[in-house]
Design a protein around this motif. Structure first.
Motif, PDB file in Angstrom:
ATOM      1  N   GLN A 104       0.827  -1.203   0.000  1.00 11.45           N
ATOM      2  CA  GLN A 104       0.000   0.000   0.000  1.00 11.45           C
ATOM      3  C   GLN A 104       0.866   1.261   0.000  1.00 11.45           C
ATOM      4  O   GLN A 104       1.932   1.294   0.616  1.00 11.45           O
ATOM      5  N   LEU A 105       0.390   2.277  -0.719  1.00 15.37           N
ATOM      6  CA  LEU A 105       0.943   3.625  -0.671  1.00 15.37           C
ATOM      7  C   LEU A 105      -0.221   4.595  -0.496  1.00 15.37           C
ATOM      8  O   LEU A 105      -1.307   4.364  -1.029  1.00 15.37           O
ATOM      9  N   ARG A 106       0.002   5.693   0.205  1.00 17.38           N
ATOM     10  CA  ARG A 106      -1.023   6.725   0.396  1.00 17.38           C
ATOM     11  C   ARG A 106      -0.447   8.062  -0.021  1.00 17.38           C
ATOM     12  O   ARG A 106       0.683   8.407   0.372  1.00 17.38           O
ATOM     13  N   CYS A 107      -1.211   8.822  -0.796  1.00 16.20           N
ATOM     14  CA  CYS A 107      -0.744  10.105  -1.311  1.00 16.20           C
ATOM     15  C   CYS A 107      -1.828  11.163  -1.109  1.00 16.20           C
ATOM     16  O   CYS A 107      -2.975  10.970  -1.535  1.00 16.20           O
ATOM     17  N   ASP A 108      -1.469  12.257  -0.481  1.00 20.25           N
ATOM     18  CA  ASP A 108      -2.368  13.392  -0.305  1.00 20.25           C
ATOM     19  C   ASP A 108      -2.490  14.146  -1.635  1.00 20.25           C
ATOM     20  O   ASP A 108      -1.481  14.543  -2.216  1.00 20.25           O
ATOM     21  N   LEU A 109      -3.718  14.322  -2.107  1.00 18.32           N
ATOM     22  CA  LEU A 109      -3.951  15.018  -3.377  1.00 18.32           C
ATOM     23  C   LEU A 109      -4.501  16.429  -3.177  1.00 18.32           C
ATOM     24  O   LEU A 109      -4.783  17.111  -4.164  1.00 18.32           O
ATOM     25  N   SER A 110      -4.650  16.852  -1.947  1.00 20.69           N
ATOM     26  CA  SER A 110      -5.257  18.165  -1.701  1.00 20.69           C
ATOM     27  C   SER A 110      -4.334  19.287  -2.161  1.00 20.69           C
ATOM     28  O   SER A 110      -3.115  19.107  -2.287  1.00 20.69           O
ATOM     29  N   GLN A 111      -4.922  20.447  -2.430  1.00 19.10           N
ATOM     30  CA  GLN A 111      -4.196  21.650  -2.819  1.00 19.10           C
ATOM     31  C   GLN A 111      -3.295  21.424  -4.030  1.00 19.10           C
ATOM     32  O   GLN A 111      -2.227  22.016  -4.144  1.00 19.10           O
ATOM     33  N   GLY A 112      -3.754  20.556  -4.928  1.00 15.49           N
ATOM     34  CA  GLY A 112      -3.038  20.348  -6.174  1.00 15.49           C
ATOM     35  C   GLY A 112      -1.879  19.382  -6.093  1.00 15.49           C
ATOM     36  O   GLY A 112      -1.165  19.172  -7.091  1.00 15.49           O
ATOM     37  N   ARG A 113      -1.643  18.782  -4.926  1.00 15.37           N
ATOM     38  CA  ARG A 113      -0.531  17.840  -4.812  1.00 15.37           C
ATOM     39  C   ARG A 113      -0.740  16.658  -5.764  1.00 15.37           C
ATOM     40  O   ARG A 113      -1.872  16.226  -5.985  1.00 15.37           O
ATOM     41  N   VAL A 114       0.367  16.142  -6.274  1.00 13.92           N
ATOM     42  CA  VAL A 114       0.275  15.054  -7.245  1.00 13.92           C
ATOM     43  C   VAL A 114       1.461  14.116  -7.031  1.00 13.92           C
ATOM     44  O   VAL A 114       2.593  14.570  -6.814  1.00 13.92           O
ATOM     45  N   PRO A 115       1.226  12.799  -7.039  1.00 15.80           N
ATOM     46  CA  PRO A 115       2.309  11.840  -6.781  1.00 15.80           C
ATOM     47  C   PRO A 115       3.195  11.607  -8.005  1.00 15.80           C
ATOM     48  O   PRO A 115       3.162  10.550  -8.642  1.00 15.80           O
ATOM     49  N   LEU A 116       4.002  12.608  -8.322  1.00 14.66           N
ATOM     50  CA  LEU A 116       5.006  12.491  -9.375  1.00 14.66           C
ATOM     51  C   LEU A 116       6.362  12.232  -8.735  1.00 14.66           C
ATOM     52  O   LEU A 116       6.799  13.002  -7.868  1.00 14.66           O
ATOM     53  N   LEU A 117       7.023  11.164  -9.135  1.00 14.45           N
ATOM     54  CA  LEU A 117       8.343  10.880  -8.591  1.00 14.45           C
ATOM     55  C   LEU A 117       9.316  11.984  -8.955  1.00 14.45           C
ATOM     56  O   LEU A 117       9.299  12.508 -10.074  1.00 14.45           O
TER      57      LEU A 117
END
Length: 318
Positions: A49-62
């Motif tokens: 499992q991984l969890r990523c906050d997407l609020s305020q435009g955040r994006v899980p880009l390495l």
């Protein structure tokens, strides 16, 4: 197992990407090693499992390697069209789906055609594209045109209108936010044998809490080095679009992996990436709200503050 470098202890650990790197490290040092379908061999863990906050435009880009997010965005838009032929992707310079039809063509024709020549022929020759560029009823077909059947008399059935899961998910989020059935499913058992590749990122479930929509993505099979960076960005983008269309802010992306693996021939990439440290804070903006989830264009998306370290390349196992 091969030894892996460890970034300096003084590096800040708040960055979400540390969890990705830790997953990669665990697979490489603790994973079960075995021969897989491709014959290349993998090291794998099950149930991750991984969890990523997407609020305020955040994006899980390495940031520890360059992720070609533009190709991932174009792929997501391609899924939403229901298209299954690679020609529209190749016309936009996106080659990520070429390996499977190219392998099929080489095996059927006996021609050792170069990938670039095969792709050029797909773009230039509509008849050739129709015969050799189609992937079967993959992701987009199931997302927006899941086959249905209706009675035709005498115990027989005929094809009915396709079911649009994406449109239904947006509508149910708008009208019944407390439902536990906001799901987009790609795993159509009856059609798996007709697909060039059965869906890896197979199940998306959406959840409303307050004014925010979050997404759980279940991925049955995951190439962590090459596939997962694309899958995380694509899922984040889809969640953002669906939330916007349903009238919500966006919450969190929860990624869950079944067979979560690294290919043995990706050793150089893995060792190099594990020696890098995450940095920066990429943001994703959607500049326009079209009237439909199917009305987005590539120009509607903007990624800022993305300054990744150099690209790391490795062969795709087909």
């Amino acid at each position: 197992m091969a030894s892996t470098p460890h970034p300096a202890d003084s590096a800040p650990r708040e960055h979400w990407e540390w969890s990705y790197l830790e997953l990669m490290r665990r697979i490489w040092t603790e994973g079960d090693e075995r021969i897989d379908r491709t014959g290349v061999g993998t090291r794998a863990l099950f149930g991750t499992q991984l969890r990523c906050d997407l609020s305020q435009g955040r994006v899980p880009l390495l940031t520890t390697k360059r992720v070609f997010w533009k190709a991932a965005a174009r792929e997501t838009l391609w899924f939403l069209t229901g298209e299954t032929n690679i020609r529209p992707l190749l016309e936009q310079g996106v080659t990520i789906w070429s390996d499977w039809p190219l392998k099929k063509y080489r095996e059927a024709s006996g021609e050792d055609i170069a990938q670039e020549d095969f792709e050029r022929r797909i773009v230039e020759d509509a008849d050739f594209a129709a015969r050799w560029g189609d992937l079967g009823p993959v992701y987009g077909k199931q997302w927006v045109d899941w086959p249905t059947f209706e009675p035709a008399g005498n115990g027989l059935f005929r094809p009915g209108p396709g079911f649009n899961q994406v449109a239904q998910a947006v509508e149910s989020l708008r009208t019944n936010p407390g439902s536990r059935r906001h799901i987009i499913e790609g795993w159509n058992v009856a059609e798996l044998d007709r697909m060039a590749l059965p869906p890896c990122h197979k199940t998306y479930q959406f959840h409303v809490a307050g004014d925010r929509v979050s997404c759980v993505l279940y991925q049955r099979s995951c190439d962590v080095a090459l596939g997962l960076p694309f899958n995380l960005f694509g899922a984040a983008l889809l969640t953002r679009m669906i939330a916007q269309q349903a009238g919500y802010e966006v919450g969190e992306l929860v990624w869950m992996g079944g067979d979560t693996h690294l290919y043995l021939n990706h050793a150089e990439l893995v060792e190099e990436q594990l020696g890098r440290e995450p940095s920066g804070d990429p943001r994703l903006a959607i500049k326009r709200r079209p009237t439909s989830i199917f009305g987005y264009r590539f120009d509607d998306f903007e990624v800022t503050n993305y300054a990744p370290q150099g690209a790391l390349r490795a062969p795709v196992a087909v």
